[in-house]
Design an enzyme around this catalytic site. Sequence first.
Site, PDB file in Angstrom:
ATOM      1  N   GLU A 164      -4.779 -35.304 -21.251  1.00 22.09           N
ATOM      2  CA  GLU A 164      -5.809 -35.909 -20.469  1.00 22.09           C
ATOM      3  C   GLU A 164      -5.634 -37.227 -19.719  1.00 22.09           C
ATOM      4  OE1 GLU A 164      -9.815 -36.601 -21.328  1.00 22.09           O
ATOM      5  OE2 GLU A 164     -10.561 -35.659 -18.994  1.00 22.09           O
ATOM      6  N   ASN A 167     -17.125 -32.347 -12.933  1.00 16.25           N
ATOM      7  CA  ASN A 167     -17.693 -33.743 -13.811  1.00 16.25           C
ATOM      8  C   ASN A 167     -15.930 -34.782 -13.103  1.00 16.25           C
ATOM      9  OD1 ASN A 167     -19.212 -32.880 -15.744  1.00 16.25           O
ATOM     10  ND2 ASN A 167     -20.343 -34.412 -14.760  1.00 16.25           N
ATOM     11  N   ARG A 197     -18.453 -27.969   4.605  1.00 14.35           N
ATOM     12  CA  ARG A 197     -17.802 -27.669   5.472  1.00 14.35           C
ATOM     13  C   ARG A 197     -15.922 -28.169   4.920  1.00 14.35           C
ATOM     14  NH1 ARG A 197     -21.528 -27.675   9.047  1.00 14.35           N
ATOM     15  NH2 ARG A 197     -22.503 -30.174   8.654  1.00 14.35           N
ATOM     16  N   ILE A 219     -26.155 -32.957 -19.529  1.00  8.40           N
ATOM     17  CA  ILE A 219     -26.203 -34.434 -19.350  1.00  8.40           C
ATOM     18  C   ILE A 219     -25.180 -34.238 -18.473  1.00  8.40           C
ATOM     19  CG2 ILE A 219     -25.506 -36.763 -19.558  1.00  8.40           C
ATOM     20  CD1 ILE A 219     -27.243 -36.273 -22.582  1.00  8.40           C
ATOM     21  N   ASP A 277     -15.454 -32.535 -24.491  1.00  9.10           N
ATOM     22  CA  ASP A 277     -14.991 -33.567 -23.842  1.00  9.10           C
ATOM     23  C   ASP A 277     -15.811 -34.455 -25.246  1.00  9.10           C
ATOM     24  OD1 ASP A 277     -14.139 -35.545 -22.586  1.00  9.10           O
ATOM     25  OD2 ASP A 277     -15.160 -35.485 -21.140  1.00  9.10           O
TER      26      ASP A 277
END
Lengths: 387, 250
Positions: free
Chosen positions: A138, A228, A236, A259, A283
């Site tokens: 990541e 997130n 739009r 949360i 996570d």
Amino acid sequence: MIAFTAAALFTPLERIEQPLLLVEDGSILEVTSRAHREIPANGRVANFPGDTLVPGFIDMHIHGGAGHDVMETNDGALPAMERFLACRGVSSYFPTTVTAPVDMILSSLDRLGHAVETAENSSQAAELRANPLGIHLEGPFISHRRRGVHPAENLLNPTPEMFERFWEASQGQIRVMTIAPELPGAAEVITEAAKRGVCVSLGHSDATLAVARDAVDAGARHSTHTFNAMRPLDHRDPGIIAEVLTDARVSADIIADGIHLDPTMVKLFLKAKGAEQAVLITDATSATGMPDGSYPLGSSNMLVKAGRCMADGRLAGSVLTMDAAVRNVMKFAEWELQQAVRLATLNPARVTRLDTRGTLTPGARADIVVLSPSGEVKNTIIGGAGL
Amino acid sequence: MDLNVFDDKVTLGKAAAEQAARAIRNAIHERGQARIIAATAASQLEFLDALTKSPGIDWRNVEVFHLDEYIGLPIDHPGSFRKMLVEQLITKTGITRFHLLDGDADASDVIRRVGKALAAEPVDIAFLGIGENGHIAFNDPPADFETEEPYLIVTLDEACRRQQVGEAWFADISQVPTHAISMSVRQILKSREILAVVPDTRKALAVKSCFEGDISPMAPASILRTHANATIYLDKNSAALLATGAPVSS
């Protein structure tokens, strides 16, 4: 041979009442109901009356736990975290790196690659520990605008050369890669990573709808902590989120801690991706399972108070555990336990191409969680061990 | 010091890249690694592009140091030198050992940390440009020719800041930072080899004063004439004002 009996079993696609599950040499031999077969006389019996047997949980996005970060150099860090994960029903996980100076990412990938290889080659550990099955990279190929707490200084644009360095350092053990598709060079790296069997996951991204769709055409198949660190959904200017929620080729994960996403957004997400393509991740950071305080995250630090991890005034990772995520899905979306369990077992196994995990079927590894009817973990069996 | 003049900046960039690649390959062959210093500016684009395409360099064995950077400019600003270095050299080659000057962090801390890494071993080759005011790195005139510190915190002069607006990195001069981190002149001169890439008409006056005037802190690049192994790559435009008429290389 070990014979498991309980009130119910979720494969998780099927529900079996009064199941009989036979395990030999760490693998599942047979899954049936007691109405169809007697308990074999030659084995040990493990009876869990009133409880449910489900596959071991798989967490494809986790940075740490029990006070330890997966990028720590300390040899004891992963085992400590893996023992903690086993207590929470997690049998397999993908240690996830965060953006850091390149040399630190490379040395982490090297260590984690070895850990994955060691776990692959050891048939049974002496103690009950979750197994690392591959690495989730990541960062650093993520957007400046949507970096969250990843340090800006260390973000990089994707290039085949840089990807190759990470791949080499990991000894080919990168199984998931989060990437922002709008970065220059992303398409080429997405194609190459997909070719190597990496689950390319869109995330930490400010991509428009068209850019996100092109990335899926190039080989991206998943979405990292959807909502997130993403360009927000706008009616739009729908952006990456609309692509992820509507494209049938894409699976997607969320942090269901209440949360990171409002409970109603969890419900909305599940309506869009359904039981087939929704995945739960934690996570989780090193602070998971620990009291409030200051904890490491990659090369930096964060402050944890009342379930919130904050760094630089921004929400960092979570202190969520997978068993709690499953219970939250039941609570937030009024889902049944069986459906909720699928998001933490079979679905992440499919996304990460694990054939023998995330399912209680013959030939699969004997990774089993014993859950109470409300979803509390009562026991975890990994590779047939743990009774 | 050698002066080479080329027809245009693309030919110049290719020729300079060939020499640079040769130096890097030799260093890796002889010492197992190459330590290089790279400059980032509009003038270095063609050169760096050609260098990253040079064959036969194992970039895993290359360690790169950063010449200069603004203080207070985030890495995602278009004018950020570390952004340019990352995009034009590091990610294109997959260099993994690089030392960026973090202009967002505490500058004295950064120059201490990176300076220590830089001074630890000799540098094989330094790539430079020369500013419109004759500066090398951000050593604007009058440049400090004495200090042995690897990196300095400097105040940028107006000519230097105006040049950055001219190169379109900033909308107007008020947006150009007033301070920067710069590698020192003496540190640059410690490199085994120096290669300055200086194309364009806007550099002609600086080229003339640095290579035909006195060696002086008022013409910072003039100090390169004291280095035993420095090569200056000019194009016809930047060499236009040289009285001596340096021969045009083909």
